[in-house]
Design an enzyme around this catalytic site. Structure first.
Site, PDB file in Angstrom:
ATOM      1  N   SER A  21       0.891  -1.208  -0.124  1.00  0.00           N
ATOM      2  CA  SER A  21       0.132  -0.161   0.171  1.00  0.00           C
ATOM      3  C   SER A  21       0.749   1.189  -0.197  1.00  0.00           C
ATOM      4  O   SER A  21       1.688   1.460   0.678  1.00  0.00           O
ATOM      5  CB  SER A  21      -1.000  -0.043   1.279  1.00  0.00           C
ATOM      6  OG  SER A  21      -1.647   1.319   1.410  1.00  0.00           O
ATOM      7  N   THR A  68      -9.151  -1.171   2.501  1.00  0.00           N
ATOM      8  CA  THR A  68      -8.918  -1.721   1.108  1.00  0.00           C
ATOM      9  C   THR A  68      -9.174  -3.172   1.273  1.00  0.00           C
ATOM     10  O   THR A  68      -9.894  -3.725   2.297  1.00  0.00           O
ATOM     11  CB  THR A  68      -7.237  -1.695   0.589  1.00  0.00           C
ATOM     12  OG1 THR A  68      -7.217  -2.234  -0.578  1.00  0.00           O
ATOM     13  CG2 THR A  68      -6.306  -2.301   1.563  1.00  0.00           C
ATOM     14  N   LYS A  72     -13.644  -3.530   2.572  1.00  0.00           N
ATOM     15  CA  LYS A  72     -14.627  -2.699   2.085  1.00  0.00           C
ATOM     16  C   LYS A  72     -16.006  -2.893   2.400  1.00  0.00           C
ATOM     17  O   LYS A  72     -16.857  -2.104   2.397  1.00  0.00           O
ATOM     18  CB  LYS A  72     -14.384  -1.975   0.632  1.00  0.00           C
ATOM     19  CG  LYS A  72     -13.003  -1.454   0.199  1.00  0.00           C
ATOM     20  CD  LYS A  72     -12.867  -1.008  -1.049  1.00  0.00           C
ATOM     21  CE  LYS A  72     -11.573  -0.628  -1.170  1.00  0.00           C
ATOM     22  NZ  LYS A  72     -11.422   0.060  -2.648  1.00  0.00           N
ATOM     23  N   ASP A 109     -13.423   6.592  -3.246  1.00  0.00           N
ATOM     24  CA  ASP A 109     -12.665   5.914  -4.872  1.00  0.00           C
ATOM     25  C   ASP A 109     -13.682   6.750  -5.849  1.00  0.00           C
ATOM     26  O   ASP A 109     -13.033   7.080  -6.817  1.00  0.00           O
ATOM     27  CB  ASP A 109     -13.117   4.693  -4.599  1.00  0.00           C
ATOM     28  CG  ASP A 109     -11.892   3.741  -3.906  1.00  0.00           C
ATOM     29  OD1 ASP A 109     -10.995   4.389  -3.697  1.00  0.00           O
ATOM     30  OD2 ASP A 109     -12.040   2.700  -3.493  1.00  0.00           O
ATOM     31  N   ARG A 157     -16.055 -11.590 -18.734  1.00  0.00           N
ATOM     32  CA  ARG A 157     -15.500 -12.867 -19.308  1.00  0.00           C
ATOM     33  C   ARG A 157     -17.084 -14.029 -18.969  1.00  0.00           C
ATOM     34  O   ARG A 157     -16.662 -14.940 -19.615  1.00  0.00           O
ATOM     35  CB  ARG A 157     -14.305 -13.328 -18.562  1.00  0.00           C
ATOM     36  CG  ARG A 157     -13.033 -12.701 -18.771  1.00  0.00           C
ATOM     37  CD  ARG A 157     -12.027 -13.448 -18.392  1.00  0.00           C
ATOM     38  NE  ARG A 157     -10.762 -12.224 -18.591  1.00  0.00           N
ATOM     39  CZ  ARG A 157      -9.958 -12.555 -19.631  1.00  0.00           C
ATOM     40  NH1 ARG A 157     -10.567 -13.426 -20.539  1.00  0.00           N
ATOM     41  NH2 ARG A 157      -8.837 -11.965 -19.529  1.00  0.00           N
ATOM     42  N   ARG A 161     -20.647 -12.501 -14.375  1.00  0.00           N
ATOM     43  CA  ARG A 161     -20.186 -11.309 -14.331  1.00  0.00           C
ATOM     44  C   ARG A 161     -21.124 -10.254 -14.992  1.00  0.00           C
ATOM     45  O   ARG A 161     -21.562  -9.342 -14.588  1.00  0.00           O
ATOM     46  CB  ARG A 161     -18.642 -11.470 -14.827  1.00  0.00           C
ATOM     47  CG  ARG A 161     -17.880 -12.062 -13.957  1.00  0.00           C
ATOM     48  CD  ARG A 161     -17.654 -11.247 -12.628  1.00  0.00           C
ATOM     49  NE  ARG A 161     -16.405 -11.821 -11.841  1.00  0.00           N
ATOM     50  CZ  ARG A 161     -16.003 -11.088 -10.786  1.00  0.00           C
ATOM     51  NH1 ARG A 161     -16.518 -10.174 -10.093  1.00  0.00           N
ATOM     52  NH2 ARG A 161     -14.804 -11.851 -10.147  1.00  0.00           N
ATOM     53  N   TYR A 221      -1.436   1.128 -10.977  1.00  0.00           N
ATOM     54  CA  TYR A 221      -0.155   1.972 -10.751  1.00  0.00           C
ATOM     55  C   TYR A 221       0.956   1.481 -10.774  1.00  0.00           C
ATOM     56  O   TYR A 221       2.167   2.069 -10.639  1.00  0.00           O
ATOM     57  CB  TYR A 221      -0.442   2.887  -9.745  1.00  0.00           C
ATOM     58  CG  TYR A 221      -0.680   2.390  -8.119  1.00  0.00           C
ATOM     59  CD1 TYR A 221       0.380   2.205  -7.324  1.00  0.00           C
ATOM     60  CD2 TYR A 221      -1.914   2.053  -7.735  1.00  0.00           C
ATOM     61  CE1 TYR A 221       0.424   1.590  -6.406  1.00  0.00           C
ATOM     62  CE2 TYR A 221      -2.000   1.530  -6.631  1.00  0.00           C
ATOM     63  CZ  TYR A 221      -0.834   1.167  -5.713  1.00  0.00           C
ATOM     64  OH  TYR A 221      -0.759   0.603  -4.521  1.00  0.00           O
ATOM     65  N   GLY A 242      -3.551   4.747 -12.395  1.00  0.00           N
ATOM     66  CA  GLY A 242      -3.962   4.513 -10.874  1.00  0.00           C
ATOM     67  C   GLY A 242      -3.296   5.340  -9.743  1.00  0.00           C
ATOM     68  O   GLY A 242      -4.173   5.707  -8.772  1.00  0.00           O
TER      69      GLY A 242
END
Length: 279
Positions: A21, A68, A72, A109, A157, A161, A221, A242
Site C-alpha cells: 500500500s 482496502t 470494504k 474512490d 468474461r 459477471r 499504478y 492509478g
C-alpha cells in the site's frame, strides 16, 4: 463529515495483503505539508475475521482508517453511519472516527475517479466502456453515473459477471450493456475507456489501440505504465492512471480525517511518484 480537532492523532490503512500500500506515503506527505507533527499513519494487515476486534481496541487518539480489500464491504455492519456514495456501491474505503466515538463510513474512490478525470480535462462523455467486472468496476459505474450521458458497455468474461454488472447498472441508473471479453478490442474506440482489471489482463489489447484514441483511465499504478497505457500515450490519447486515482481519493480521506482542506494534492502526488520510482 465531522472530524476530530487538529491534535496528535493516529490513522492507518487496513487490508490483506497490505505491504504494497502507498497510502502511508501519501498521508504522511500530507501531514508534513499541513504541519501536523503529532499525526501518524501506519499500515496493518487485517482480514474480515479480525476487523471487529481491531476496531473495538481503538482508543480516542484514532482519527480514521483507510480500508482496502477485503474489508470494504465487511466493515459496513460495523459503522454507525454510511454515506450515500458508499451505500450506492456497498463499499466503504474511509472510516472517520469522531470524538464521541461514532464510526462514519464513506467511499472516496468514486469522487476520486471523477476528480482524476476532471484534472485531465474529462468532464463529461456521451458514452464509455468498462473493462472488467470486479469491485472497482462497480465504482467506475458509479463515477460514470455522474459524467456519462449515454450508454456504457462493460466487457466481461462470464454471464455471471455480466448479470452482476447489469444489476449494478440498474441500481446506479446507468444505461449499461454487457459484451463478452473476446470483443474487448471494440471498447478501445469509446470516448472513455476505464480499465479495472488486474495487471497483465489488458496487455493483449495494446496492439488494438486505434490510431487516434480518446481517453483511457487505467486504475493500475504498479507496474506503470501498463502496455495498454503506454500504447495509448504513444498514439496521443489522454491517459489517467492509478496513481491519479490513489492520490485524489487520499486527498479526500485526509480532509475528512484531519478537518483540513484543501489537502496538499501536489505534495502527495510527488511522494507517491518518488515511492513508485524506488520500487
Amino acid at each position: 463529515m465531522p472530524a476530530r480537532a487538529i491534535d496528535a492523532r493516529r490513522a492507518a490503512v487496513l487490508g490483506k495483503p497490505i505491504a504494497h500500500s502507498l497510502s502511508p506515503v501519501l498521508h504522511r506527505a500530507a501531514y508534513d505539508e499541513l504541519g501536523l507533527a503529532g499525526w501518524s499513519y501506519e499500515r496493518f494487515e487485517v482480514d474480515e475475521a479480525a476487523l471487529p476486534g481491531f476496531l473495538e481496541e481503538l482508543g480516542p487518539e484514532w482519527a480514521g482508517l483507510s480500508l482496502t480489500m477485503p474489508l470494504k464491504r465487511a466493515v459496513i455492519p460495523l459503522v454507525d453511519e454510511i454515506s450515500e456514495t458508499a451505500a450506492s456501491v456497498d463499499a466503504v474505503n474511509t472510516l472517520v472516527l469522531t470524538e464521541d466515538g461514532r464510526r462514519l463510513g464513506d467511499n472516496t474512490d468514486i469522487p476520486g475517479m471523477v476528480a482524476a478525470l476532471r484534472e485531465h480535462g474529462i468532464e463529461q462523455v456521451d458514452s464509455a466502456a468498462v473493462l472488467g467486472a470486479g469491485a472497482t468496476a462497480s465504482s467506475a459505474l458509479a463515477a460514470l453515473a455522474r459524467i456519462c450521458t449515454g450508454e456504457v458497455v462493460a466487457y466481461v468474461r462470464s454471464e455471471a459477471r455480466a448479470a452482476e454488472m447489469r444489476r449494478w447498472g440498474e441500481r446506479l441508473d446507468v444505461d449499461l450493456r454487457t459484451a463478452h471479453w473476446s470483443d474487448a478490442a471494440e471498447a478501445l474506440h469509446a470516448p472513455l475507456v476505464i480499465a479495472t482489471t488486474p495487471a497483465g489482463t489488458t496487455d493483449a489489447l495494446a496492439a488494438a489501440v486505434p490510431e487516434r484514441p480518446a481517453a483511457l483511465f487505467d486504475v493500475l499504478y504498479d507496474p506503470w505504465p501498463t502496455s495498454l497505457a503506454a500504447r495509448w500515450s504513444m498514439y496521443g490519447g489522454a491517459v489517467v492512471g492509478g496513481l491519479d486515482l490513489l492520490v485524489h481519493q487520499a486527498v479526500l480521506q485526509v480532509e475528512q480525517m484531519t478537518g483540513r482542506a484543501p489537502a496538499p494534492l501536489e505534495a502527495m502526488r510527488r511522494a507517491g511518484e518518488k515511492a513508485l520510482a524506488g520500487r
